[in-house]
Design a protein around this motif. Structure first.
Motif, PDB file in Angstrom:
ATOM      1  N   UNK A 140      21.959  23.198  -2.456  1.00 43.00           N
ATOM      2  CA  UNK A 140      21.537  23.348  -3.838  1.00 43.00           C
ATOM      3  C   UNK A 140      20.051  23.649  -3.894  1.00 43.00           C
ATOM      4  N   UNK A 141      19.681  24.669  -4.634  1.00 38.35           N
ATOM      5  CA  UNK A 141      18.277  25.031  -4.767  1.00 38.35           C
ATOM      6  C   UNK A 141      17.732  24.357  -6.012  1.00 38.35           C
ATOM      7  N   UNK A 142      17.188  23.157  -5.830  1.00 35.39           N
ATOM      8  CA  UNK A 142      16.730  22.395  -6.980  1.00 35.39           C
ATOM      9  C   UNK A 142      15.470  22.974  -7.595  1.00 35.39           C
ATOM     10  N   UNK A 143      14.864  23.944  -6.917  1.00 31.09           N
ATOM     11  CA  UNK A 143      13.676  24.602  -7.467  1.00 31.09           C
ATOM     12  C   UNK A 143      14.069  25.630  -8.528  1.00 31.09           C
ATOM     13  N   UNK A 144      15.344  25.934  -8.613  1.00 29.16           N
ATOM     14  CA  UNK A 144      15.855  26.909  -9.573  1.00 29.16           C
ATOM     15  C   UNK A 144      15.233  28.289  -9.360  1.00 29.16           C
ATOM     16  N   UNK A 145      15.061  28.624  -8.075  1.00 28.45           N
ATOM     17  CA  UNK A 145      14.618  29.967  -7.725  1.00 28.45           C
ATOM     18  C   UNK A 145      15.829  30.865  -7.668  1.00 28.45           C
ATOM     19  N   UNK A 146      15.769  31.985  -8.319  1.00 28.96           N
ATOM     20  CA  UNK A 146      16.827  32.978  -8.287  1.00 28.96           C
ATOM     21  C   UNK A 146      18.137  32.402  -8.810  1.00 28.96           C
ATOM     22  N   UNK A 147      18.403  32.642 -10.069  1.00 25.46           N
ATOM     23  CA  UNK A 147      19.622  32.148 -10.691  1.00 25.46           C
ATOM     24  C   UNK A 147      20.671  33.237 -10.863  1.00 25.46           C
ATOM     25  N   UNK A 148      20.567  34.284 -10.060  1.00 23.29           N
ATOM     26  CA  UNK A 148      21.527  35.377 -10.146  1.00 23.29           C
ATOM     27  C   UNK A 148      22.835  34.992  -9.478  1.00 23.29           C
ATOM     28  N   UNK A 149      23.732  35.957  -9.394  1.00 23.59           N
ATOM     29  CA  UNK A 149      24.990  35.756  -8.689  1.00 23.59           C
ATOM     30  C   UNK A 149      24.733  35.271  -7.263  1.00 23.59           C
ATOM     31  N   UNK A 150      25.654  34.476  -6.715  1.00 22.25           N
ATOM     32  CA  UNK A 150      25.466  33.881  -5.393  1.00 22.25           C
ATOM     33  C   UNK A 150      25.213  34.906  -4.302  1.00 22.25           C
ATOM     34  N   UNK A 172       4.339  20.499  -5.565  1.00 19.20           N
ATOM     35  CA  UNK A 172       4.644  19.072  -5.476  1.00 19.20           C
ATOM     36  C   UNK A 172       6.098  18.902  -5.072  1.00 19.20           C
ATOM     37  N   UNK A 173       6.383  17.884  -4.281  1.00 19.12           N
ATOM     38  CA  UNK A 173       7.731  17.674  -3.774  1.00 19.12           C
ATOM     39  C   UNK A 173       8.201  16.266  -4.111  1.00 19.12           C
ATOM     40  N   UNK A 174       9.504  16.120  -4.393  1.00 18.38           N
ATOM     41  CA  UNK A 174      10.085  14.808  -4.633  1.00 18.38           C
ATOM     42  C   UNK A 174      11.417  14.716  -3.904  1.00 18.38           C
ATOM     43  N   UNK A 175      12.153  13.666  -4.131  1.00 17.02           N
ATOM     44  CA  UNK A 175      13.410  13.461  -3.411  1.00 17.02           C
ATOM     45  C   UNK A 175      14.434  14.555  -3.695  1.00 17.02           C
ATOM     46  N   UNK A 176      14.322  15.188  -4.837  1.00 17.58           N
ATOM     47  CA  UNK A 176      15.265  16.233  -5.200  1.00 17.58           C
ATOM     48  C   UNK A 176      14.960  17.575  -4.536  1.00 17.58           C
ATOM     49  N   UNK A 178      12.710  17.814  -1.622  1.00 23.14           N
ATOM     50  CA  UNK A 178      12.147  17.659  -0.275  1.00 23.14           C
ATOM     51  C   UNK A 178      12.956  18.403   0.786  1.00 23.14           C
ATOM     52  N   UNK A 179      14.281  18.295   0.730  1.00 19.71           N
ATOM     53  CA  UNK A 179      15.108  18.936   1.754  1.00 19.71           C
ATOM     54  C   UNK A 179      14.994  20.457   1.678  1.00 19.71           C
ATOM     55  N   UNK A 180      15.057  20.989   0.471  1.00 21.75           N
ATOM     56  CA  UNK A 180      14.924  22.437   0.286  1.00 21.75           C
ATOM     57  C   UNK A 180      13.545  22.916   0.734  1.00 21.75           C
ATOM     58  N   UNK A 181      12.501  22.197   0.354  1.00 16.31           N
ATOM     59  CA  UNK A 181      11.147  22.588   0.733  1.00 16.31           C
ATOM     60  C   UNK A 181      10.983  22.584   2.252  1.00 16.31           C
ATOM     61  N   UNK A 182      11.542  21.561   2.913  1.00 20.15           N
ATOM     62  CA  UNK A 182      11.461  21.482   4.372  1.00 20.15           C
ATOM     63  C   UNK A 182      12.164  22.667   5.019  1.00 20.15           C
ATOM     64  N   UNK A 183      13.307  23.034   4.481  1.00 11.53           N
ATOM     65  CA  UNK A 183      14.066  24.168   5.006  1.00 11.53           C
ATOM     66  C   UNK A 183      13.260  25.463   4.868  1.00 11.53           C
ATOM     67  N   UNK A 184      12.690  25.691   3.692  1.00 13.80           N
ATOM     68  CA  UNK A 184      11.901  26.901   3.451  1.00 13.80           C
ATOM     69  C   UNK A 184      10.695  26.954   4.382  1.00 13.80           C
ATOM     70  N   UNK A 185       9.970  25.848   4.526  1.00 15.47           N
ATOM     71  CA  UNK A 185       8.794  25.831   5.397  1.00 15.47           C
ATOM     72  C   UNK A 185       9.171  26.084   6.855  1.00 15.47           C
ATOM     73  N   UNK A 186      10.261  25.470   7.302  1.00 14.79           N
ATOM     74  CA  UNK A 186      10.686  25.636   8.690  1.00 14.79           C
ATOM     75  C   UNK A 186      11.003  27.101   8.994  1.00 14.79           C
ATOM     76  N   UNK A 187      11.734  27.751   8.112  1.00 17.22           N
ATOM     77  CA  UNK A 187      12.068  29.163   8.313  1.00 17.22           C
ATOM     78  C   UNK A 187      10.810  30.020   8.232  1.00 17.22           C
ATOM     79  N   UNK A 188       9.954  29.746   7.249  1.00 15.16           N
ATOM     80  CA  UNK A 188       8.733  30.537   7.070  1.00 15.16           C
ATOM     81  C   UNK A 188       7.824  30.431   8.292  1.00 15.16           C
ATOM     82  N   UNK A 189       7.664  29.229   8.830  1.00 19.68           N
ATOM     83  CA  UNK A 189       6.786  29.043   9.986  1.00 19.68           C
ATOM     84  C   UNK A 189       7.341  29.766  11.214  1.00 19.68           C
ATOM     85  N   UNK A 190       8.650  29.726  11.388  1.00 16.71           N
ATOM     86  CA  UNK A 190       9.233  30.402  12.545  1.00 16.71           C
ATOM     87  C   UNK A 190       9.162  31.925  12.399  1.00 16.71           C
TER      88      UNK A 190
END
Length: 229
Positions: A140-150, A172-176, A178-190
């Motif tokens: 789930x993308x709790x940041x609500x980025x890109x709300x188009x078709x899947x 800013x990051x919270x419990x909702x 944090x997981x998505x942000x970590x995923x994005x950062x990990x991919x971006x850094x690699x």
């Protein structure tokens, strides 16, 4: 004399630097810390980086050829040391146009970078089993980025700005989130690491490549963040 590439474009002198000289330059500027900071966890990252670099450098070479510019430094600053005779009467106008077109190329390829990491996060193409886990299932993308078709992962400028803030730690990051942000950062850094390796690694085969070095710096802020973590 000048060389002609596969598309019939005239390559400038700078682009035709002998491969041994390019290797020497790469050895001088190569920073091995990046391999320790973010070891690549999937071959997909290098494949994507090499493909994106090829497109980027093709556009840069075309621009250099068009205005008869001999170096990337002149191209990106607009401080052209010697104008071709066709442009001598319009030097200021040409310099400004060159900077404008460079800015467009860099902006477009920076957008491609963030589009790629978003698509990867959604599709789970770079699944890993390390601490920086990238799950194979959609989340789930709790940041609500890109709300188009899947199946539509196209992003707006606002979406890209949101991703930039996540990657650079400005969001800013919270419990909702944090997981998505970590995923994005990990991919971006690699992917940023792969961008750097694809351009600067002394182990690369330079026999058929041009002496261009600016590709990784379209995401210089991401590289700075990954080396600072």
């Amino acid at each position: 004399g000048r060389k002609i590439d596969q598309y019939g474009q005239i390559l400038n002198h700078f682009a035709a630097i002998h491969s041994s000289k390019k290797i020497k330059i790469m050895e001088d500027v190569w920073d091995g810390r990046i391999m320790v900071a973010v070891p690549l966890q999937a071959s997909w990252f290098m494949e994507e980086a090499e493909e994106n670099r090829a497109h980027y450098e093709s556009e840069i070479l075309a621009l250099m050829s068009k205005y008869k510019i001999r170096s990337e430094g002149e191209l990106f600053t607009g401080c052209i040391r010697k104008f071709h005779k066709l442009y001598k009467k319009r030097q200021n106008t040409i310099a400004e146009e060159v900077r404008r077109q460079c800015s467009i190329i860099r902006r477009e390829h920076r957008s491609i970078f963030f589009q790629t990491i978003y698509s990867c996060a959604k599709e789970g193409e770079a699944a890993t089993t390390t601490n920086n886990t990238i799950e194979t299932t959609n989340s789930t993308n709790s940041r609500e980025i890109n709300n188009n078709d899947d199946d539509d992962y196209s992003l707006t400028e606002k979406d890209i700005q949101s991703l930039e803030e996540i990657v650079t730690g400005k969001a800013s990051s919270d419990s909702n989130t944090a997981h998505w942000d970590q995923k994005i950062r990990s991919i971006a850094f690699q992917l940023a690491t792969a961008y750097y390796i694809s351009t600067y690694s002394p182990e690369l085969d330079c026999s058929s490549s041009c002496a261009l070095f600016s590709f990784p710096w379209i995401v210089s802020d991401v590289i700075y963040m990954l080396l600072s973590q």
